[in-house]
Scaffold this motif. Structure first.
Motif, PDB file in Angstrom:
ATOM      1  N   VAL A 347       1.010  -1.166  -0.146  1.00 43.61           N
ATOM      2  CA  VAL A 347      -0.701  -0.117  -0.234  1.00 43.61           C
ATOM      3  C   VAL A 347       0.670   1.195  -0.434  1.00 43.61           C
ATOM      4  O   VAL A 347       1.510   1.665   1.180  1.00 43.61           O
ATOM      5  CB  VAL A 347      -0.816  -0.307   1.350  1.00 43.61           C
ATOM      6  N   TYR A 352       1.956  -4.209   4.415  1.00 45.39           N
ATOM      7  CA  TYR A 352       1.296  -4.661   6.074  1.00 45.39           C
ATOM      8  C   TYR A 352       1.750  -5.897   5.376  1.00 45.39           C
ATOM      9  O   TYR A 352       1.176  -6.839   4.691  1.00 45.39           O
ATOM     10  CB  TYR A 352       0.480  -4.081   5.907  1.00 45.39           C
ATOM     11  N   VAL A 365      -8.784  -3.814   0.124  1.00 49.18           N
ATOM     12  CA  VAL A 365      -7.529  -3.398   0.717  1.00 49.18           C
ATOM     13  C   VAL A 365      -8.060  -1.786   1.157  1.00 49.18           C
ATOM     14  O   VAL A 365      -8.639  -0.695  -0.347  1.00 49.18           O
ATOM     15  CB  VAL A 365      -6.528  -3.011   0.943  1.00 49.18           C
ATOM     16  N   PHE A 367      -7.772   2.436   3.314  1.00 43.43           N
ATOM     17  CA  PHE A 367      -6.677   2.182   3.452  1.00 43.43           C
ATOM     18  C   PHE A 367      -7.324   4.177   4.289  1.00 43.43           C
ATOM     19  O   PHE A 367      -7.936   4.473   2.875  1.00 43.43           O
ATOM     20  CB  PHE A 367      -5.347   2.249   3.554  1.00 43.43           C
ATOM     21  N   THR A 371      -5.210   4.654   9.663  1.00 40.82           N
ATOM     22  CA  THR A 371      -5.470   2.342   9.134  1.00 40.82           C
ATOM     23  C   THR A 371      -5.149   2.158   8.126  1.00 40.82           C
ATOM     24  O   THR A 371      -5.379   2.543   7.231  1.00 40.82           O
ATOM     25  CB  THR A 371      -6.587   1.898  10.145  1.00 40.82           C
ATOM     26  N   VAL A 372      -5.012   0.850   8.392  1.00 47.75           N
ATOM     27  CA  VAL A 372      -5.186   0.378   6.977  1.00 47.75           C
ATOM     28  C   VAL A 372      -5.885  -1.268   7.628  1.00 47.75           C
ATOM     29  O   VAL A 372      -5.859  -2.291   8.000  1.00 47.75           O
ATOM     30  CB  VAL A 372      -3.872  -0.485   6.248  1.00 47.75           C
ATOM     31  N   CYS A 383      -5.236  -6.003  10.698  1.00 49.57           N
ATOM     32  CA  CYS A 383      -5.257  -4.023  10.702  1.00 49.57           C
ATOM     33  C   CYS A 383      -4.620  -3.672  11.228  1.00 49.57           C
ATOM     34  O   CYS A 383      -3.992  -3.710  11.898  1.00 49.57           O
ATOM     35  CB  CYS A 383      -6.597  -3.903  11.855  1.00 49.57           C
ATOM     36  N   ARG A 386      -2.111   3.010   9.474  1.00 46.94           N
ATOM     37  CA  ARG A 386      -0.769   3.385   8.657  1.00 46.94           C
ATOM     38  C   ARG A 386       0.521   4.060   8.344  1.00 46.94           C
ATOM     39  O   ARG A 386       0.812   4.801   9.750  1.00 46.94           O
ATOM     40  CB  ARG A 386      -2.178   4.754   8.345  1.00 46.94           C
TER      41      ARG A 386
END
Length: 479
Positions: A347, A352, A365, A367, A371-372, A383, A386
């Motif tokens: 990302v 991640y 995904v 994002f 957060t992702v 989770c 970010r």
């Protein structure tokens, strides 16, 4: 019924828009980019299964699929296929130069449906459809139902450094029943500005509509189509957060959103024209001036109705609109990512982790700035906070295979503590080996081999060998 089943996520949207937003079949079909027959099919399946909205929290997507698609017991003979009257109407209207006739279209229909209607019935059905067409439909708006949104050309800002002019866009949102209006300036029509303007509009209104009608700009519609537009995933995510649906206006059909077309003109007349001689250097300064004039616009008494837009809004739209959720929508982007062989996804050049069992799979995904989230079949599987550090990894131990997890727990301190159990010379040997490498990890295998000698030799013998290795500087397992 569609040839392929919809995703469970879209089936859930059918139930949500039917029961929560109280939309009819056509509106649900347009909002979700599926046919009306498909909507009806899934509504009937849910009713037969005794399902309503909201679904039980413990009902997984696999269980929902089993409820909606039980094993077939028998197959009934299909009824005659109805002609596609919309298609017939378009073909006759579009291809006049070919002298296209109903007879030719009927022959094409019979080639696809050999047991279909005969020509006389085919023509009668089309005449019945044609007699019900309304060429100029008047739009009667229900209170709290629709909010029309669009952009118009805004005023220009002055760059305080260079003196150059910076163009702005005027975002306008107008309620269908009351014409209650929200307006603000933004620098672009890009997705972050588009979503942000919607969120601020809902906060200004203190409620949300059941349906939002945008134009077919890229921030709202990923693929413009008169019949089946694809809604931008982030825009659809925002709509789901507020419990609303999105029905884009047809391309090149301004009558579909006449309310906001007129609203843009009124906003320019009562707001921008008043500000045309003023100079603005920042977007905040411009929007402060716009908000002051916006109150005057909404509180001004309409000549024919003898009431203001605000009064009409309180009377018609506000009581029938949707309540806002506890938290405003946080801007989020969506992508589909393939899990790499090292069980990480990419990302924005940061990696991640996800559970290692998902290697090679394609996952959704979502994002935000903070957060992702990684989802598989609508269920969150990972989770992370970010991170904006490029080419780095964010890894959770529970996502790692057992062997990798054990290796990740190795550290110089752990090896030295382990060696101290044998004796001081062994501990100093391990420390010396680790310090002699450019990277500590390069000495882990040698240290592990030395410490494992304790399984085959007494501790004192290993301690004596370590003292000898230190004396002669033979820092290897073989020595």
């Amino acid at each position: 019924m569609a040839n392929t089943r919809l995703s469970m996520r879209k089936i859930k949207d059918v139930l949500r828009l039917t029961h929560d937003a109280h939309l009819n079949t056509r509106q649900v079909a347009v909002s979700l980019n599926i046919s009306r027959s498909t909507v009806t099919n899934y509504q009937q399946r849910a009713e037969r299964a005794g399902l309503s909205w909201p679904l039980p929290d413990d009902l997984t997507e696999e269980a929902l699929e089993e409820e909606l698609f039980p094993p077939l017991v028998c197959v009934e003979a299909p009824a005659k296929a109805l002609p596609d009257f919309d298609y017939i109407y378009r073909e006759l209207k579009t291809h006049k130069k070919f002298n296209l006739t109903l007879d030719q279209l009927w022959r094409e229909y019979r080639e696809q449906h050999t047991d279909g209607y005969q020509y006389s019935q085919y023509c009668q059905l089309y005449r019945d459809y044609r007699s019900k067409l309304d060429y100029s439909m008047r739009q009667d708006h229900k209170g709290g139902e629709k909010l029309f949104v669009d952009y118009g050309e805004g005023l220009s800002l002055i760059d305080p450094q260079s003196g150059d002019l910076i163009k702005t866009e005027l975002f306008v949102a107008v309620w269908g029943a009351s014409t209650y209006t929200f307006a603000e300036a933004s620098l672009t029509q890009q997705l972050p500005d588009w979503i942000g303007s919607h969120v601020r509009a809902f906060d200004y209104f203190g409620c949300a509509p059941k349906v939002v009608v945008p134009d077919c700009l890229k921030s709202a519609v990923s693929r413009a189509c008169r019949y089946e537009p694809d809604i931008n995933p982030t825009y659809a995510d925002m709509a789901s957060h507020y419990g609303i649906c999105v029905i884009p206006a047809r391309p090149a059909r301004p009558k579909d959103k006449a309310k906001v077309e007129n609203g843009v003109l009124i906003a320019k007349r009562w707001i921008l024209s008043v500000l045309r001689h003023r100079r603005f250097y920042t977007l905040v300064e411009l929007n402060t001036a716009i908000s002051e004039l916006l109150e005057r616009l909404n509180n001004r008494t309409l000549r024919k109705l003898k009431q203001s837009r605000r009064e009409l809004f309180v009377l018609f739209d506000q009581p029938n609109a949707l309540a806002l959720p506890q938290n405003s929508y946080e801007y989020a982007e969506w992508k589909i990512a393939t899990v790499h062989i090292d069980y990480h996804i990419d990302v924005d050049d940061h990696y991640y982790s996800v559970p290692y069992e998902l290697r090679g799979q394609k996952l959704h995904v979502r994002f935000t700035a903070h957060t992702v989230e990684v989802l598989r079949k609508g269920q969150r599987v990972a989770c992370h906070v970010r991170s904006y550090l490029p080419h780095r990894h964010t890894t959770l131990k529970e996502h790692m295979p057992p062997a990798h997890r054990k290796y990740s727990e190795w550290s110089p301190d752990r090896f030295i503590r382990w060696a101290h159990k044998t004796g001081p010379h062994t501990a100093r040997l391990v420390q010396t080996i680790i310090d002699s490498r450019a990277h500590p990890e390069q000495g882990y295998r040698s240290c592990l081999g030395i410490l494992n000698l304790e399984k085959h030799y007494p501790q004192q013998r290993l301690e004596n060998a370590a003292a000898r290795a230190l004396r002669y500087s033979n820092l290897s397992l073989k020595a």
